[in-house]
Design a protein around this motif. Sequence first.
Motif, short mmCIF file in Angstrom:
data_model
loop_
_atom_site.label_atom_id
_atom_site.label_comp_id
_atom_site.label_asym_id
_atom_site.label_seq_id
_atom_site.Cartn_x
_atom_site.Cartn_y
_atom_site.Cartn_z
N GLY A 126 42.82 50.65 42.18
CA GLY A 126 43.26 51.41 41.02
C GLY A 126 42.48 52.69 40.78
O GLY A 126 42.41 53.16 39.66
N ILE A 127 41.91 53.26 41.84
CA ILE A 127 41.18 54.51 41.70
C ILE A 127 42.19 55.62 41.40
O ILE A 127 43.27 55.66 42.01
CB ILE A 127 40.42 54.84 42.99
N THR A 128 41.86 56.49 40.47
CA THR A 128 42.77 57.58 40.13
C THR A 128 42.00 58.89 40.08
O THR A 128 40.78 58.91 40.16
CB THR A 128 43.42 57.32 38.76
N GLY A 129 42.76 59.95 39.90
CA GLY A 129 42.16 61.25 39.72
C GLY A 129 41.67 61.86 41.02
O GLY A 129 42.11 61.49 42.10
N PRO B 43 40.59 53.27 30.57
CA PRO B 43 39.56 54.28 30.85
C PRO B 43 39.44 54.55 32.35
O PRO B 43 39.11 53.64 33.11
CB PRO B 43 38.29 53.62 30.32
N PRO B 44 39.72 55.77 32.81
CA PRO B 44 39.68 56.03 34.25
C PRO B 44 38.30 55.83 34.86
O PRO B 44 38.18 55.25 35.94
CB PRO B 44 40.15 57.47 34.37
N SER B 45 37.25 56.29 34.17
CA SER B 45 35.94 56.21 34.85
C SER B 45 35.44 54.78 34.92
O SER B 45 34.67 54.44 35.81
CB SER B 45 34.93 57.14 34.19
N PHE B 46 35.87 53.92 33.99
CA PHE B 46 35.49 52.51 34.06
C PHE B 46 36.13 51.85 35.29
O PHE B 46 35.47 51.14 36.05
CB PHE B 46 35.96 51.83 32.78
N ILE B 47 37.42 52.11 35.50
CA ILE B 47 38.11 51.47 36.61
C ILE B 47 37.67 52.08 37.93
O ILE B 47 37.63 51.40 38.95
CB ILE B 47 39.62 51.53 36.36
N ASN B 48 37.31 53.37 37.91
CA ASN B 48 36.81 53.98 39.15
C ASN B 48 35.49 53.37 39.60
O ASN B 48 35.12 53.50 40.76
CB ASN B 48 36.64 55.49 38.97
#
Lengths: 228, 388
Positions: free
Chosen positions: B235-238, B351-356
């Motif tokens: 689930g990495i995004t961005g 939260p994107p940075s949490f999942i990253n």
Amino acid sequence: MESLEQIKNRAELAARGAKIDIVANPGPSQQSSLLIDNDHAVAVAEFLRDHPALKFDFCSNVTGVDWLDRVVKKTTKVKQIVDGVEKEVDQTTEEKIPDYLEAVYHLYSIAHKHGPLIIRMRTANRTDGARLPSLTPVWRSAELQEREIFDLYGVHFEGHPDLRRILMWDEFVDHPMRKDYVQPDDFEWEPTPHDEVLERAKQHYTPRPQLDGAEQITSQSDVATPNK
Amino acid sequence: MSATIETVEAMERPPVTMTSRLDGELLEVSMGPQHPSTHGVFRMNVALEGEIVRKLKPVFGYLHRNHEQIGEHTTYLGSMPYTDRLDYFCSMTNNWAYALSVEKLAGIEVPERAEYLRVILAELTRLQNHASLLGFLLSDMGAWGTPLMYAFREREKILDLFESLSGSRMMCDYMRFGGCRVDASDEWLAVAKKIVDRFPKFLDEFEELILQNEIVIARTQNVGKLSPELAISAGITGPMLRACGVNYDVRKVDGYGIYPRFKFRIPLGDHGDTYDRLMMRALEMHESVEILKQALAQIPPGPIVNPKVKIRAFRPPIGEAYGRIEGPKGELGFYLISDGGSNPYRYRVRPPSFINLTVLEDLCLGHTVADVMVILGSVDIVMGEVDR
């Protein structure tokens, strides 16, 4: 993307015995979801990920929802003969829904660039039956988010590789996102080393769990020890 | 006298070998939480074999204040200023993601000028976030101070724009359901245009100074490689996902707001290593400048908020909605359930940075402690969002 009915029918064919319901969303967002039974959840999830026409390879958002006991009133129009004339009369029926916890997964497809497909699973109750199969083996992105649900909602995910508290500290007892959670009397209270206060501390805090997973990371067997 | 002290020291010290390896034993080190290179109060329990990381477990929660529960006890609008505190570098995009979700939940249309203002502010946010990320990353690599100050000089110009528009540098609280809070004057737009026009000069200078630097290349290339398969599954995004070569940008895929009107490209990486993640930020800034130039040239006059939206007694109909945007750190989403009341029944931040951080251990295994700092810096985390 195919319609929810099509996906439901395909998934029920692929995962034998799976029972899938469509949960309608009455709001304007048009995001209805599929309710998947817990016994076949992993098989259905793998089907959704691997089927070439669907390919939901990206599980974006995983979250929990707490539903207490509630009564849903439904009004339906029924034709009745009132004073010899047929009229439409509103009839309200009350439906009691027992409490449960819910895990909601928002799936997208990076390969086909479609989505979201929303799937949800429900626990049997909110106490001893708060158990769900973990979908972390299917989508790795659920790893931290399922831990968060375990921490804040108290849903036990079976098959999760590393189910520990994540945001609250390990000694914490309750699940703060539940709707019936009561905040402690004093957040700032800390014990000081005096007899009387230590006695209060024992009542206030439960003893530290034997396996404080965050602290003992090398005690597990899968650590590489090349020189042995 | 001095000779005896030396001998005592020599006896007490363990023998120093070339690799300082403890025979097969792992040394547990708790890195953080109070350390400048962990970007906030973040801790990693690391098992080391000499200098090499053999196991790494991130520890979260030092900044946890149960943002989601507070959101469920507040009105819909009451949560808007609180979203600023999630990722305090990018309050504008946080506002937009939340406003977008509520607009989906309640079926609200947004006037055209407000959509343009949202795009302008979101892209300015992306510029200042990426610029300061590059500065911080170089700081982690040992280029102490100077590159960060160059980046902050540019960031401060953009924050001045935010302040003159919304009244606050970082806690902007600018978006509203169905529009924006205050209108931008023509002078503001002219100043924004000037800053945007000058931004590529800074970018070129910065890239020339840093991205070809020998030390930067040695520290980042082939460090922390991420495969596209793992990135998608985790689930990495961005920019972190696109550094692996996966073409997935919510601005293009969902086409939310008015993004389909603008011409811009999606930069993609080849190797998925730290250098690609670094380059991705630099290239995305060029594309953001392109979007900003088009938006500032096209912005029409008109109302900035939908007059049909109730401010008091705002109650969306029963239902649920998940809205997401491409934030500077990745896919930022809000999941809301309405039971017809004035508070959301469920308020969830994706939260994107949490999942990253899911793959942090995979990235760091086999690298040295010094590389952990660089890899963590390239993930781009903000603890206000990770811990919520």
